[in-house]
Design a protein around this motif. Structure first.
Motif, PDB file in Angstrom:
ATOM      1  N   GLU A   1       0.812  -1.211   0.000  1.00 24.94           N
ATOM      2  CA  GLU A   1       0.000   0.000   0.000  1.00 24.94           C
ATOM      3  C   GLU A   1       0.850   1.268   0.000  1.00 24.94           C
ATOM      4  OE1 GLU A   1      -2.977   1.952   3.211  1.00 24.94           O
ATOM      5  OE2 GLU A   1      -3.703   0.096   2.276  1.00 24.94           O
ATOM      6  N   ALA A   2       1.997   1.231   0.662  1.00 24.04           N
ATOM      7  CA  ALA A   2       2.875   2.396   0.680  1.00 24.04           C
ATOM      8  C   ALA A   2       3.453   2.677  -0.705  1.00 24.04           C
ATOM      9  CB  ALA A   2       4.001   2.190   1.691  1.00 24.04           C
ATOM     10  N   LEU A   3       3.556   1.647  -1.544  1.00 22.05           N
ATOM     11  CA  LEU A   3       4.078   1.804  -2.896  1.00 22.05           C
ATOM     12  C   LEU A   3       2.984   2.059  -3.923  1.00 22.05           C
ATOM     13  CD1 LEU A   3       6.619  -1.164  -2.819  1.00 22.05           C
ATOM     14  CD2 LEU A   3       7.197   1.270  -2.775  1.00 22.05           C
ATOM     15  N   ALA A   4       1.815   1.417  -3.738  1.00 19.08           N
ATOM     16  CA  ALA A   4       0.786   1.433  -4.785  1.00 19.08           C
ATOM     17  C   ALA A   4      -0.522   2.089  -4.373  1.00 19.08           C
ATOM     18  CB  ALA A   4       0.515  -0.002  -5.244  1.00 19.08           C
ATOM     19  N   GLY A   5      -0.676   2.497  -3.125  1.00 21.49           N
ATOM     20  CA  GLY A   5      -1.903   3.167  -2.685  1.00 21.49           C
ATOM     21  C   GLY A   5      -1.941   4.607  -3.162  1.00 21.49           C
ATOM     22  N   GLY A   6      -3.103   5.056  -3.583  1.00 15.77           N
ATOM     23  CA  GLY A   6      -3.235   6.405  -4.117  1.00 15.77           C
ATOM     24  C   GLY A   6      -2.843   7.490  -3.128  1.00 15.77           C
ATOM     25  N   ALA A   7      -3.219   7.329  -1.868  1.00 12.33           N
ATOM     26  CA  ALA A   7      -2.902   8.343  -0.861  1.00 12.33           C
ATOM     27  C   ALA A   7      -1.401   8.430  -0.618  1.00 12.33           C
ATOM     28  CB  ALA A   7      -3.631   8.033   0.441  1.00 12.33           C
ATOM     29  N   SER A   8      -0.745   7.283  -0.573  1.00 15.63           N
ATOM     30  CA  SER A   8       0.692   7.267  -0.350  1.00 15.63           C
ATOM     31  C   SER A   8       1.446   7.887  -1.522  1.00 15.63           C
ATOM     32  CB  SER A   8       1.187   5.835  -0.114  1.00 15.63           C
ATOM     33  OG  SER A   8       2.582   5.809   0.066  1.00 15.63           O
ATOM     34  N   ILE A   9       1.025   7.556  -2.739  1.00 12.59           N
ATOM     35  CA  ILE A   9       1.676   8.132  -3.921  1.00 12.59           C
ATOM     36  C   ILE A   9       1.494   9.644  -3.935  1.00 12.59           C
ATOM     37  CG2 ILE A   9       1.609   8.253  -6.439  1.00 12.59           C
ATOM     38  CD1 ILE A   9       0.848   5.276  -6.430  1.00 12.59           C
ATOM     39  N   ALA A  10       0.290  10.115  -3.651  1.00 13.62           N
ATOM     40  CA  ALA A  10       0.028  11.560  -3.642  1.00 13.62           C
ATOM     41  C   ALA A  10       0.889  12.263  -2.602  1.00 13.62           C
ATOM     42  CB  ALA A  10      -1.451  11.814  -3.364  1.00 13.62           C
ATOM     43  N   ARG A  11       1.031  11.651  -1.429  1.00 11.16           N
ATOM     44  CA  ARG A  11       1.841  12.256  -0.368  1.00 11.16           C
ATOM     45  C   ARG A  11       3.310  12.329  -0.777  1.00 11.16           C
ATOM     46  NH1 ARG A  11       0.611   8.934   3.106  1.00 11.16           N
ATOM     47  NH2 ARG A  11       2.470   7.627   3.130  1.00 11.16           N
ATOM     48  N   GLN A  12       3.806  11.251  -1.377  1.00 10.87           N
ATOM     49  CA  GLN A  12       5.209  11.241  -1.783  1.00 10.87           C
ATOM     50  C   GLN A  12       5.457  12.172  -2.971  1.00 10.87           C
ATOM     51  OE1 GLN A  12       7.097   7.121  -1.764  1.00 10.87           O
ATOM     52  NE2 GLN A  12       4.932   6.585  -1.433  1.00 10.87           N
ATOM     53  N   TRP A  13       4.483  12.272  -3.855  1.00  5.36           N
ATOM     54  CA  TRP A  13       4.634  13.150  -5.023  1.00  5.36           C
ATOM     55  C   TRP A  13       4.658  14.601  -4.557  1.00  5.36           C
ATOM     56  CZ3 TRP A  13       6.779  13.661  -9.259  1.00  5.36           C
ATOM     57  CH2 TRP A  13       6.319  14.456 -10.321  1.00  5.36           C
ATOM     58  N   GLY A  14       3.745  14.976  -3.676  1.00  2.00           N
ATOM     59  CA  GLY A  14       3.793  16.253  -2.996  1.00  2.00           C
ATOM     60  C   GLY A  14       3.518  17.482  -3.840  1.00  2.00           C
ATOM     61  N   ARG A  15       3.054  17.306  -5.062  1.00  2.00           N
ATOM     62  CA  ARG A  15       2.757  18.448  -5.918  1.00  2.00           C
ATOM     63  C   ARG A  15       1.253  18.581  -6.083  1.00  2.00           C
ATOM     64  NH1 ARG A  15       7.213  17.549 -10.827  1.00  2.00           N
ATOM     65  NH2 ARG A  15       8.973  16.975  -9.457  1.00  2.00           N
ATOM     66  N   PRO A  16       0.718  19.800  -5.995  1.00  2.00           N
ATOM     67  CA  PRO A  16      -0.735  19.966  -6.111  1.00  2.00           C
ATOM     68  C   PRO A  16      -1.227  19.585  -7.506  1.00  2.00           C
ATOM     69  CG  PRO A  16       0.380  22.094  -6.152  1.00  2.00           C
ATOM     70  CD  PRO A  16       1.427  21.092  -5.807  1.00  2.00           C
ATOM     71  N   ALA A  17      -2.222  18.732  -7.540  1.00  2.00           N
ATOM     72  CA  ALA A  17      -2.801  18.306  -8.813  1.00  2.00           C
ATOM     73  C   ALA A  17      -4.154  17.660  -8.523  1.00  2.00           C
ATOM     74  CB  ALA A  17      -1.888  17.302  -9.521  1.00  2.00           C
ATOM     75  N   PRO A  18      -5.138  17.857  -9.405  1.00  2.00           N
ATOM     76  CA  PRO A  18      -6.448  17.221  -9.197  1.00  2.00           C
ATOM     77  C   PRO A  18      -6.347  15.696  -9.150  1.00  2.00           C
ATOM     78  CG  PRO A  18      -6.563  18.891 -10.929  1.00  2.00           C
ATOM     79  CD  PRO A  18      -5.121  18.685 -10.623  1.00  2.00           C
ATOM     80  N   LEU A  19      -5.442  15.131  -9.966  1.00  2.00           N
ATOM     81  CA  LEU A  19      -5.236  13.683 -10.025  1.00  2.00           C
ATOM     82  C   LEU A  19      -3.741  13.412  -9.850  1.00  2.00           C
ATOM     83  CD1 LEU A  19      -7.558  12.936 -13.080  1.00  2.00           C
ATOM     84  CD2 LEU A  19      -8.083  12.500 -10.670  1.00  2.00           C
ATOM     85  N   PRO A  20      -3.265  13.325  -8.606  1.00  2.00           N
ATOM     86  CA  PRO A  20      -1.819  13.227  -8.364  1.00  2.00           C
ATOM     87  C   PRO A  20      -1.156  12.036  -9.048  1.00  2.00           C
ATOM     88  CG  PRO A  20      -2.985  13.718  -6.332  1.00  2.00           C
ATOM     89  CD  PRO A  20      -4.030  13.394  -7.347  1.00  2.00           C
ATOM     90  N   VAL A  21      -1.815  10.884  -9.094  1.00  2.00           N
ATOM     91  CA  VAL A  21      -1.187   9.713  -9.705  1.00  2.00           C
ATOM     92  C   VAL A  21      -1.027   9.925 -11.202  1.00  2.00           C
ATOM     93  CG1 VAL A  21      -1.317   7.224 -10.063  1.00  2.00           C
ATOM     94  CG2 VAL A  21      -2.111   8.212  -7.909  1.00  2.00           C
ATOM     95  N   VAL A  22      -2.032  10.510 -11.848  1.00  2.00           N
ATOM     96  CA  VAL A  22      -1.925  10.817 -13.283  1.00  2.00           C
ATOM     97  C   VAL A  22      -0.833  11.851 -13.518  1.00  2.00           C
ATOM     98  CG1 VAL A  22      -3.139  11.790 -15.276  1.00  2.00           C
ATOM     99  CG2 VAL A  22      -4.343  10.241 -13.719  1.00  2.00           C
TER     100      VAL A  22
END
Length: 317
Positions: A177-198
């Motif tokens: 989950e830390a690698l593939a969960g949407g919330a974790s990816i968004a937190r690690q990416w850290g840039r504002p975006a409507p769809l952080p994973v995209v």
């Protein structure tokens, strides 16, 4: 009619299913916040189905899929944080306003049942891997959900595959989950975006090194979950669903590539044909709400059987 509701953090999907198993109607509406909001959403969704699709047809059962923990054998939901619900006994809250018995299950488990039923392969063993805010799976065999001794079967998201990886919300490092969960990816990416994973995937395609590391982690995490589900349960198929799965071929292609490359050195792993066993839930699928309808119907059948059991005991006594 059997009614099923998939209550999400922002939207609720509701369906009516005829006795034949055919979809008789579908509505979508915004999910209310907190216990009162969720309760009203259930009432409004059933009313909308009546108004727009099923009229005066008899509703025999209502099933609800919700995030959070559902106490076995009850309609009591705990820790549905995305809905603002710490604790809610949904049947008690709704009372008699639905005019039909209500049953509740975890949303991922309900979606697993629905995905299995909609595939139309009754005797296959299938895993539904939900890739959303978090990661979890449901395993269905012969139409029956495997829950495990304590109801935690399928919690693959909290299997650590990299002890040096990112910290997971469960306290471990390198969980799937830390690698593939949407919330974790968004937190690690850290840039504002409507769809952080995209946004992260777009940046990875453009050559951003940090994004490429996160993309690699996403594909590695999902592929690891697929391997675990196949190796532990020998499922015929792993169906990917949830918000992250809406990435479509951008996700599926990367996961299949990861599965194929990791199997190159092992004849045994190649023989499992892992890449061929993984697929996407079709976009716009009613699987989660349909599965909730099955949950409700099973609950009504169980209750009816219990009502008849004493009489049968006396008759045979």
């Amino acid at each position: 009619m059997r009614v099923g509701l998939d209550i999400g953090g922002t939207k609720t999907d509701a369906v009516a299913v005829a006795a034949s198993g055919a979809l008789a109607g579908r509505v979508r509406l915004a999910t209310g916040w907190g216990p009162a909001g969720v309760t009203q959403t259930v009432v409004d969704a059933v009313a909308a189905l009546r108004r727009e699709h099923i009229g005066a047809a008899h509703i025999s059962s209502v099933g609800v899929g919700m995030p959070g923990q559902v106490e076995p054998g009850t309609t009591r939901v705990l820790h549905a944080v995305n809905l603002g619900v710490a604790e809610l006994d949904l049947a008690a809250a709704v009372g008699s306003r639905l005019g039909a018995p209500l049953r509740v299950d975890n949303d991922v488990k309900a979606a697993a049942l629905g995905a299995h039923a909609l595939r139309g392969r009754a005797h296959e063993t299938m895993a539904y891997l939900n890739l959303g805010t978090g990661v979890a799976a449901g395993v269905v065999r012969d139409g029956t959900l495997w829950r495990g001794t304590h109801g935690t079967a399928g919690e693959v998201g909290h299997i650590s595959i990299d002890p040096r990886g990112p910290v997971c919300r469960c306290g471990q490092r390198g969980c799937i989950e830390a690698l593939a969960g949407g919330a974790s990816i968004a937190r690690q990416w850290g840039r504002p975006a409507p769809l952080p994973v995209v946004d992260m995937l777009d940046a990875a395609d453009a050559g951003d090194a940090a994004a490429q590391r996160l993309r690699a982690g996403l594909m590695t995490g999902v592929a690891a979950a697929v391997r675990i589900l196949v190796l532990t349960c020998d499922v015929d198929a792993v169906v990917l669903g949830g918000g992250v799965a809406s990435l479509g071929d951008r996700l599926l292609g990367g996961v299949r590539e990861q599965l194929t490359s990791r199997a190159e050195a092992s004849a045994f792993m190649r023989s499992l044909r892992l890449a061929d066993r993984v697929e996407l839930l079709p976009q716009g699928s009613v699987a989660a709400a349909f599965g909730a309808a099955l949950v409700g119907a099973a609950g009504a059948a169980d209750a009816q059987g219990a009502d008849h059991e004493p009489e049968e005991t006396v008759a045979h006594g």
